[in-house]
Motif scaffolding. Structure first.
Motif, mmCIF file in Angstrom:
data_model
loop_
_atom_site.group_PDB
_atom_site.id
_atom_site.type_symbol
_atom_site.label_atom_id
_atom_site.label_comp_id
_atom_site.label_asym_id
_atom_site.label_seq_id
_atom_site.Cartn_x
_atom_site.Cartn_y
_atom_site.Cartn_z
ATOM 1 N N ARG A 49 -8.362 -1.171 9.406
ATOM 2 C CA ARG A 49 -8.409 0.974 9.008
ATOM 3 C C ARG A 49 -7.405 0.790 9.439
ATOM 4 N NH1 ARG A 49 -8.762 3.365 13.213
ATOM 5 N NH2 ARG A 49 -9.745 2.323 14.573
ATOM 6 N N ARG A 52 -4.992 0.435 6.544
ATOM 7 C CA ARG A 52 -5.029 1.732 5.599
ATOM 8 C C ARG A 52 -4.517 3.317 5.811
ATOM 9 N NH1 ARG A 52 -10.439 0.726 5.828
ATOM 10 N NH2 ARG A 52 -10.756 -1.745 5.002
ATOM 11 N N ALA A 56 -1.285 3.082 4.120
ATOM 12 C CA ALA A 56 -2.357 2.679 2.021
ATOM 13 C C ALA A 56 -2.597 1.286 1.525
ATOM 14 C CB ALA A 56 -2.020 4.236 1.749
ATOM 15 N N GLU A 58 -4.044 -1.781 0.809
ATOM 16 C CA GLU A 58 -5.476 -2.927 1.822
ATOM 17 C C GLU A 58 -5.400 -4.240 2.107
ATOM 18 O OE1 GLU A 58 -8.671 -1.992 2.452
ATOM 19 O OE2 GLU A 58 -8.342 -0.747 1.565
ATOM 20 N N TRP A 87 -1.269 -8.267 0.728
ATOM 21 C CA TRP A 87 -2.212 -6.958 1.208
ATOM 22 C C TRP A 87 -2.060 -6.185 -0.972
ATOM 23 C CZ3 TRP A 87 2.663 -8.549 3.024
ATOM 24 C CH2 TRP A 87 3.794 -7.904 2.431
#
Ligand code: 8GT
Ligand code: MG
Length: 130
Positions: A49, A52, A56, A58, A87
């Motif tokens: 989280r 993210r 930004a 994943e 990522w």
């Protein structure tokens, strides 16, 4: 206080560090992106989280790297660091923080938050084993 952070590591072995913003005594020092656990999150969930929110990205493939405790003047912090091998999307400094890709050997422990010394040591040890 429980904190989770992610160490993005690229194919050449460079890791991503971000500058700490704000007016804390540690502003201007560098850290691995991350933050406090929320609710009943696991450290791994919090790390995903936070990356993210702050970068930004994943998170794809990651592994637990190190657990440590550190006593700051005003708080005791329990930290879990994860190595992030893959990522999605290019990291963006979402909060306007400075961001650098560095070889661990080019990072000085004095640039990092005080708790992070053992993490840098472990990254350097990992490089030597290769
Ligand atoms: N993200 C991160 N935090 C670290 C590292 N090393 C370390 O001691 N910490 C400590 O862990 C805590 C990080 O949580 P945070 O980023 O949510 O802290 P914060 O105080 O900025 O959050 P807040 O502004 O929402 O209250 C801070 O107390 C920070 O000093 C690190 O490498 N990465
Ligand atoms: Mg944070």
């Amino acid at each position: 206080m429980q904190v989770a952070a992610g160490i993005l590591i690229d194919a050449s072995g460079r890791v991503l560090i971000t500058e700490r913003l704000g007016d804390s005594p540690f502003a201007g020092l560098w850290e691995f992106p991350g933050g406090k656990l929320q609710g009943d999150e696991t450290p791994a969930e919090a790390m995903v989280r936070e990356l993210r929110e702050e970068l930004a990205v994943e998170v794809g493939d990651s592994e637990h790297f190190m657990h440590l405790m550190h006593e700051y003047a005003d708080r005791s912090v329990e930290l879990d660091f994860f190595l992030v091998h893959s990522w999605q999307r290019e990291p963006i400094a979402c909060d306007g923080q400075a961001m650098e890709w560095r070889f661990p050997a080019d990072i000085s422990v004095a640039e990092l938050l005080p708790a992070d010394g053992p993490v840098l040591e472990a990254l350097l040890g990992r490089d030597r084993r290769v």
